[in-house]
Motif scaffolding. Sequence first.
Motif, PDB file in Angstrom:
ATOM      1  N   TRP A  43      16.149  62.524  72.758  1.00 11.00           N
ATOM      2  CA  TRP A  43      16.853  61.287  72.449  1.00 11.00           C
ATOM      3  C   TRP A  43      17.169  60.283  73.471  1.00 11.00           C
ATOM      4  CZ3 TRP A  43      19.276  66.290  70.431  1.00 11.00           C
ATOM      5  CH2 TRP A  43      18.937  66.595  69.074  1.00 11.00           C
ATOM      6  N   ILE A  68      17.528  66.913  77.024  1.00  7.19           N
ATOM      7  CA  ILE A  68      18.221  66.173  75.956  1.00  7.19           C
ATOM      8  C   ILE A  68      17.585  64.706  75.997  1.00  7.19           C
ATOM      9  CG2 ILE A  68      20.207  65.171  74.907  1.00  7.19           C
ATOM     10  CD1 ILE A  68      19.983  68.249  74.436  1.00  7.19           C
ATOM     11  N   ALA A  69      17.297  64.332  77.231  1.00  7.16           N
ATOM     12  CA  ALA A  69      16.860  63.136  77.390  1.00  7.16           C
ATOM     13  C   ALA A  69      15.324  62.750  76.890  1.00  7.16           C
ATOM     14  CB  ALA A  69      17.342  62.483  78.835  1.00  7.16           C
ATOM     15  N   THR A  73      25.024  60.359  73.852  1.00  8.89           N
ATOM     16  CA  THR A  73      23.520  60.493  73.338  1.00  8.89           C
ATOM     17  C   THR A  73      23.678  60.040  71.951  1.00  8.89           C
ATOM     18  OG1 THR A  73      23.330  62.882  74.193  1.00  8.89           O
ATOM     19  CG2 THR A  73      21.929  62.584  72.378  1.00  8.89           C
ATOM     20  N   ASP A  74      22.583  59.338  71.805  1.00  5.37           N
ATOM     21  CA  ASP A  74      22.327  58.618  70.571  1.00  5.37           C
ATOM     22  C   ASP A  74      21.334  59.194  69.844  1.00  5.37           C
ATOM     23  OD1 ASP A  74      21.848  56.652  68.585  1.00  5.37           O
ATOM     24  OD2 ASP A  74      21.965  55.000  69.741  1.00  5.37           O
ATOM     25  N   THR A 117      19.704  58.819  75.863  1.00  7.27           N
ATOM     26  CA  THR A 117      21.079  59.398  76.514  1.00  7.27           C
ATOM     27  C   THR A 117      21.397  58.282  77.659  1.00  7.27           C
ATOM     28  OG1 THR A 117      20.076  60.856  78.137  1.00  7.27           O
ATOM     29  CG2 THR A 117      20.480  61.812  75.999  1.00  7.27           C
ATOM     30  N   GLN A 166      20.544  68.071  80.846  1.00  9.88           N
ATOM     31  CA  GLN A 166      20.508  66.702  80.537  1.00  9.88           C
ATOM     32  C   GLN A 166      18.991  66.111  80.316  1.00  9.88           C
ATOM     33  OE1 GLN A 166      19.693  63.817  82.645  1.00  9.88           O
ATOM     34  NE2 GLN A 166      20.597  62.132  81.090  1.00  9.88           N
TER      35      GLN A 166
END
Length: 80
Positions: free
Chosen positions: A38, A34-35, A61-62, A40, A31
């Motif tokens: 993008w 990913i953060a 997630t955006d 999140t 996590q």
Amino acid sequence: MDPIREAHLSEPGLLVIDVAGFDDATVLAFQAAIARIWGTSSVERTTRDAGQPGVRLRMYTDLRQVLEEASSPVPAPSAT
């Protein structure tokens, strides 16, 4: 886990990611990775399914929110 609802994916570029891993540290490290790339949702806890090994988490997630830190992780090679 709860079902994914239409509101979670109401616009292009929005993702719902369900992650399963061996332990909290593993899925929270995913996590965090990913953060860094993008936008999140923050994840404060993981869940365990009775009788199943490992842990799970759900993150939203955006992909439209690309963060500056992720724009150039490796310096461009210099011309010599």
